[in-house]
Scaffold this motif. Structure first.
Motif, PDB file in Angstrom:
ATOM      1  N   TRP A 114      41.767  47.051  48.266  1.00  0.00           N
ATOM      2  CA  TRP A 114      42.170  46.293  47.085  1.00  0.00           C
ATOM      3  C   TRP A 114      42.826  47.167  46.026  1.00  0.00           C
ATOM      4  O   TRP A 114      42.498  48.338  45.882  1.00  0.00           O
ATOM      5  CB  TRP A 114      40.954  45.584  46.472  1.00  0.00           C
ATOM      6  N   GLY A 115      43.717  46.558  45.246  1.00  0.00           N
ATOM      7  CA  GLY A 115      44.334  47.264  44.127  1.00  0.00           C
ATOM      8  C   GLY A 115      43.490  47.096  42.876  1.00  0.00           C
ATOM      9  O   GLY A 115      43.481  47.939  41.979  1.00  0.00           O
ATOM     10  N   LYS A 116      42.778  45.962  42.815  1.00  0.00           N
ATOM     11  CA  LYS A 116      41.955  45.664  41.636  1.00  0.00           C
ATOM     12  C   LYS A 116      40.927  44.611  42.044  1.00  0.00           C
ATOM     13  O   LYS A 116      41.216  43.748  42.880  1.00  0.00           O
ATOM     14  CB  LYS A 116      42.865  45.113  40.538  1.00  0.00           C
ATOM     15  N   VAL A 117      39.753  44.675  41.445  1.00  0.00           N
ATOM     16  CA  VAL A 117      38.719  43.655  41.689  1.00  0.00           C
ATOM     17  C   VAL A 117      38.156  43.239  40.331  1.00  0.00           C
ATOM     18  O   VAL A 117      37.960  44.092  39.452  1.00  0.00           O
ATOM     19  CB  VAL A 117      37.578  44.219  42.573  1.00  0.00           C
TER      20      VAL A 117
ATOM     21  N   ILE B 118      34.047  36.711  42.171  1.00  0.00           N
ATOM     22  CA  ILE B 118      34.765  37.968  42.415  1.00  0.00           C
ATOM     23  C   ILE B 118      36.214  37.619  42.730  1.00  0.00           C
ATOM     24  O   ILE B 118      36.458  36.714  43.533  1.00  0.00           O
ATOM     25  CB  ILE B 118      34.179  38.762  43.609  1.00  0.00           C
ATOM     26  N   GLU B 119      37.144  38.313  42.104  1.00  0.00           N
ATOM     27  CA  GLU B 119      38.555  38.144  42.474  1.00  0.00           C
ATOM     28  C   GLU B 119      39.072  39.451  43.056  1.00  0.00           C
ATOM     29  O   GLU B 119      38.878  40.515  42.469  1.00  0.00           O
ATOM     30  CB  GLU B 119      39.390  37.748  41.241  1.00  0.00           C
ATOM     31  N   PHE B 120      39.734  39.336  44.203  1.00  0.00           N
ATOM     32  CA  PHE B 120      40.288  40.512  44.863  1.00  0.00           C
ATOM     33  C   PHE B 120      41.814  40.492  44.737  1.00  0.00           C
ATOM     34  O   PHE B 120      42.446  39.493  45.107  1.00  0.00           O
ATOM     35  CB  PHE B 120      39.920  40.518  46.352  1.00  0.00           C
ATOM     36  N   TYR B 121      42.374  41.561  44.221  1.00  0.00           N
ATOM     37  CA  TYR B 121      43.835  41.650  44.060  1.00  0.00           C
ATOM     38  C   TYR B 121      44.382  42.750  44.960  1.00  0.00           C
ATOM     39  O   TYR B 121      43.698  43.754  45.197  1.00  0.00           O
ATOM     40  CB  TYR B 121      44.181  41.986  42.607  1.00  0.00           C
ATOM     41  N   ASP B 122      45.629  42.562  45.441  1.00  0.00           N
ATOM     42  CA  ASP B 122      46.242  43.613  46.255  1.00  0.00           C
ATOM     43  C   ASP B 122      46.861  44.669  45.334  1.00  0.00           C
ATOM     44  O   ASP B 122      46.737  44.595  44.108  1.00  0.00           O
ATOM     45  CB  ASP B 122      47.251  43.039  47.250  1.00  0.00           C
ATOM     46  N   GLU B 123      47.548  45.636  45.940  1.00  0.00           N
ATOM     47  CA  GLU B 123      48.075  46.750  45.149  1.00  0.00           C
ATOM     48  C   GLU B 123      49.184  46.317  44.197  1.00  0.00           C
ATOM     49  O   GLU B 123      49.486  47.009  43.233  1.00  0.00           O
ATOM     50  CB  GLU B 123      48.535  47.880  46.074  1.00  0.00           C
ATOM     51  N   ASP B 124      49.816  45.167  44.485  1.00  0.00           N
ATOM     52  CA  ASP B 124      50.847  44.651  43.577  1.00  0.00           C
ATOM     53  C   ASP B 124      50.251  43.678  42.563  1.00  0.00           C
ATOM     54  O   ASP B 124      50.981  42.910  41.930  1.00  0.00           O
ATOM     55  CB  ASP B 124      51.957  43.953  44.378  1.00  0.00           C
ATOM     56  N   GLU B 125      48.925  43.699  42.433  1.00  0.00           N
ATOM     57  CA  GLU B 125      48.211  42.868  41.462  1.00  0.00           C
ATOM     58  C   GLU B 125      48.292  41.361  41.751  1.00  0.00           C
ATOM     59  O   GLU B 125      48.141  40.548  40.856  1.00  0.00           O
ATOM     60  CB  GLU B 125      48.683  43.156  40.026  1.00  0.00           C
TER      61      GLU B 125
END
Lengths: 387, 264
Positions: free
Chosen positions: B178-181, B195-202
Motif C-alpha cells: 500500500w501507498g497509504k492506509v 480501514i481504507e487502503f490506497y495504492d502508491e498513486d493515492e
C-alpha cells in the motif's frame, strides 16, 4: 487378501479405554471424459471414467488415527474396447494390478467395453505420542520438494501426465518419525516386500536453516543404494527448490557409475496472482538421442529413476486466476535432445463451493520414436463434486 | 578508508544540521512528535486488543459477487505477530489443508498427498483463495505498528462511536503493497471500525468495514469484517468470526510441523 485379513484382525483387537472418538468422512465423485486423436479430422477415440473416492478416518483418542481410503472407478468407452482387444496387454488385469505388497485392488466386473474396479490406496494405523509418530499400513510417503519432478520421492514417484489421480498411490510401509524440533525431524521407513529386492530401508533427516528447508536421505530402495538431498527456499521472494538423488545398484557395486537424477525449479507469484514456474530435470542415464515414446494411457510404474527417459527435460508453466471462479493454466515440457514436446492448456471453473469443471488438453508433438512423439492430442472434460 | 571518513563527515554534518533545525523549529516539532507518538500508541493499543497475546478463532469467509457467492471456513490459532496456523474446515474440496507461519517462514500442509510445501514470500501478496483478502491480510506478515509512520488526521463518528482517524504511511524498508492506509479507531475502547487502503498513486483500492461488536472469548471485538474493493459494484468479501478464545494460551510449541499434521 490373506495379508489384509491379518491386519484387520490385529486392528480389531486393539482396544481403547475411551468411548466414542471422532469420525471423519469425505470423498468425491468425478466424471472424466476424453477424446484422443492424432489429427482432428482423423477418427477420435473417446474414453469415459466415473471415479468415486471415499475417505474414512477414525480418531478413537488423541494418539491413534485409523484411515481407510478407496477409489472406485468405472471405465467405459472406445479406449477400453480398444485396449481390451489387445490380447498381449490384458487391460483389465493391468487396471487390477495393485503393484504393492498387499493386493488391495479388485475388478468387480469387466467386459469388452467396461471395467469396474475398487482400489484401496490408503489403509493405515497411526500412533503419535510426544515427539514420536509411527504409521503402518498403506500410506503415502512424500519426500518431494519440487512441484513437478521429484527425484527425492523414492517411494511413490508419479507421472506428471496422470493428472486425474490427485492423491497418488500409497506405499505399503512402516514409517517411524521423530520430531527433533518445530520444523525438523528424523525418520525411518521400512517398505514391505516379498523379497529383499522389493524392500526398502531408508532414512531421512530434515531441518530449517537460513529460511530454507533442507533434507538428506539415504538407504536401500529396492535394488539400489540411494543417497540424496533436497531443499526449498526463496530467492528475492520467488520459490527456489531442488532435489538430487544418486542411485547405485547394490549388486554391482564394482561398477563405478551409478545414476544421478536431479531437478531444480523456481517459481514466482505476482500480486495479480500471475504465477510463473520453471523446472529442469537431469537424468545421467537418460538418452541423448530418440528415447522411444511414453504411453500416457498405459502408465507403467514410475520410479524416481525414470521420471524422464531423456538426459534432460525442461518444464515451464504459467497460470492465472482470471476471476475467483476461473483459473487458467498452461504447462509445457520439452525434450531438448529429440525436440519432442508436451503442451498442456487447462482451465478450471468453480460451479459451486463443492463443484468444479475442468477443461484440459494434453498435446504431444515430435517425430516418430521420440519421447513425446506419436501420442497425439488428448482433450479432457471433467466434472467434480466433492462431499 | 576514504569512504569511511566521508561517511563520518556526512554523519556529523547531518547531526549538527538536525540539531540546529530542532532548535529553530522546536516549538512546533515537539508537539508533532508527541502527536505522532500518540497516534502510534493508539494503533498499538488497537492492534494488541485485536490480535491479543494469543487467540483461537473459527470463521467463515464468503466471497460475494453480483451473481454468485462462495464460502470457506477455517479454524485459526495465533500467538503475537510471529506465529499463526490456519486449518481449513470447509468446503470439502479444501478440507484438511493447513497453513502455518513461524516468523517470516510459511508452510502449507496438503494431507491428501502427504506433502509439506514451503511457501515463498512472493505468494504472500496473492489473493487468498480468490477473495478480496491477500494471504498477508490473513496471516498478517506486515504490521500496522512496525511497518508504518502514524499521524492523527481527524475524528469521525462510525456506528455511533467517536473515532480517531489515523493516517499510516509505510516506512521505506517495509514490504508493504500500500501507498497509504487510513484507520478509524474508537476513542473509547481502541477498536478499529474502518480501514481504507490506497495504492502508491493515492487511489483508494479497498475499504474494510468492521461491525457486529460483541463480547467473544474474553474480549469485545468486531465479529464481522467486510473487504470492499473500490469502484466495483456489488463485490465484497465478508469474514464472520463465529467463535473466539482470547483466554486459553496458545504455546509457541503449538506452531510446529508435527502439529500441522495433527490438528483438526
Amino acid at each position: 487378501m490373506k495379508r489384509l485379513t491379518c491386519i484387520v484382525l490385529v486392528l480389531s483387537h486393539i482396544s481403547f479405554a475411551q468411548d466414542g472418538g471422532d469420525f471423519d468422512f469425505k470423498g468425491y465423485l468425478k466424471y472424466l471424459s476424453s477424446a484422443n486423436f492424432q489429427d482432428v479430422d482423423e477418427p477420435w477415440i473417446t474414453d469415459q471414467l466415473l471415479h468415486n473416492r471415499l475417505e474414512f478416518r477414525y480418531y478413537p483418542n488423541e494418539k491413534w488415527t485409523f484411515d481407510l481410503e478407496m477409489r472406485n472407478r468405472l471405465f467405459f468407452g472406445q479406449q477400453v474396447t480398444l485396449l481390451s482387444s489387445i490380447d498381449t496387454l490384458d487391460y483389465p488385469g493391468f487396471i487390477e494390478d495393485d503393484g504393492g505388497f498387499f493386493d488391495l485392488s479388485h475388478n468387480w466386473a469387466s467386459g469388452k467395453s467396461y471395467i469396474l474396479n475398487t482400489t484401496i490406496d490408503r489403509f493405515f494405523a497411526d500412533y503419535a505420542a510426544g515427539n514420536w509418530q509411527v504409521r503402518a499400513g498403506r500410506h503415502r510417503i512424500n519426500w518431494g520438494q519440487n512441484l513437478v519432478w521429484n527425484p527425492n520421492d523414492v517411494f511413490n514417484a508419479y507421472s506428471y501426465f496422470d493428472f486425474d489421480y490427485e492423491e497418488r498411490p500409497g506405499t505399503d510401509a512402516v514409517r517411524l518419525q521423530y520430531f527433533t524440533g518445530f520444523t525438523s525431524a528424523a525418520e525411518f521407513v521400512y517398505q514391505l516386500g516379498d523379497h529383499i529386492d522389493e524392500m526398502s530401508f531408508t532414512g531421512l533427516y530434515k531441518f530449517s536453516k537460513w529460511n530454507y528447508d533442507f533434507q538428506f536421505l539415504g538407504g536401500l530402495v529396492k535394488r539400489d543404494l540411494v543417497i540424496g538431498t533436497g531443499w526449498s527456499g526463496d530467492i528475492e521472494g520467488g520459490g527456489f527448490r531442488g532435489e538430487f538423488t544418486y542411485f547405485h545398484d547394490k549388486d554391482s557395486l564394482s561398477d563405478p557409475v551409478g545414476q544421478l537424477v536431479a531437478s531444480i525449479s523456481g517459481d514466482y507469484t505476482f500480486p495479480s496472482s500471475l504465477y510463473l514456474h520453471g523446472s529442469v530435470i537431469y537424468n545421467s542415464k537418460g538418452a541423448t538421442e530418440k528415447t522411444g515414446g511414453i504411453n500416457p494411457n498405459v502408465l507403467t510404474e514410475t520410479s524416481a529413476k525414470n521420471l524422464t527417459l531423456a538426459r534432460m527435460n525442461l518444464f515451464g508453466q504459467i497460470s492465472y486466476q482470471i476471476s475467483p471462479l476461473w483459473r487458467g493454466d498452461l504447462a509445457s515440457i520439452l525434450n531438448p535432445y529429440d525436440g519432442s514436446f508436451f503442451v498442456g492448456p487447462g482451465a478450471s471453473y468453480s460451479l459451486a463451493d463443492n463443484m468444479e469443471l475442468l477443461f484440459f488438453g494434453q498435446f504431444f508433438g515430435g517425430d516418430e520414436g521420440t519421447e513425446y512423439g506419436g501420442i497425439g492430442k488428448l482433450f479432457y472434460f471433467r466434472l467434480k463434486w466433492a462431499f | 578508508m576514504k569512504k569511511r571518513k566521508i561517511d563520518f563527515l556526512l554523519d556529523n554534518l547531518l547531526k549538527r544540521t538536525a540539531g540546529k533545525l530542532l532548535l529553530c523549529f522546536g516549538f512546533w516539532v515537539v508537539p508533532v512528535l508527541v502527536q505522532g507518538q500518540n497516534a502510534k500508541e493508539i494503533v498499538m493499543r488497537m492492534d494488541k486488543k485485536w490480535r491479543g497475546d494469543y487467540v483461537t478463532q473459527e470463521m467463515t469467509m464468503t466471497i460475494i459477487r453480483p451473481t454468485w457467492q462462495r464460502s470457506i471456513s477455517m479454524k485459526t490459532w495465533g500467538r503475537g505477530m510471529d506465529y499463526s496456523m490456519v486449518y481449513i474446515t470447509a468446503p470439502a474440496k479444501e478440507k484438511g489443508q493447513v497453513f502455518m507461519k513461524r516468523n517470516k517462514e510459511m508452510w502449507n500442509w496438503v494431507p491428501s498427498i502427504d506433502r509439506m510445501i514451503k511457501l515463498p514470500p512472493s505468494m504472500m501478496m496473492q489473493s487468498w483463495m480468490g477473495s478480496d483478502f491477500t494471504n498477508d491480510d490473513l496471516i498478517r506478515e506486515s504490521s500496522v505498528v512496525r511497518d508504518y509512520v502514524h499521524s492523527i488526521i481527524g475524528a469521525e463518528e462510525i456506528l455511533g462511536r467517536m473515532c480517531y482517524k489515523i493516517k499510516l504511511i509505510p516506512k521505506q524498508e517495509a514490504a508493504v503493497v500500500w501507498g497509504k492506509v487510513i484507520l478509524w479507531i474508537t476513542k473509547e475502547d481502541d477498536l478499529q471500525l474502518k480501514i481504507e487502503f490506497y495504492d502508491e498513486d493515492e487511489y483508494l483500492v479497498n475499504t474494510q468495514l468492521l461491525s457486529d461488536i460483541r463480547e467473544m472469548g474474553g474480549r469485545v471485538i468486531p465479529c464481522k469484517l467486510e473487504m470492499i474493493p473500490a469502484d466495483e459494484e456489488g463485490k465484497k468479501t465478508v469474514i464472520d468470526i463465529t467463535s473466539a478464545d482470547y483466554r486459553t494460551e496458545v504455546k509457541e510449541s503449538f506452531f510446529s510441523q508435527q502439529n500441522m499434521k495433527r490438528i483438526r
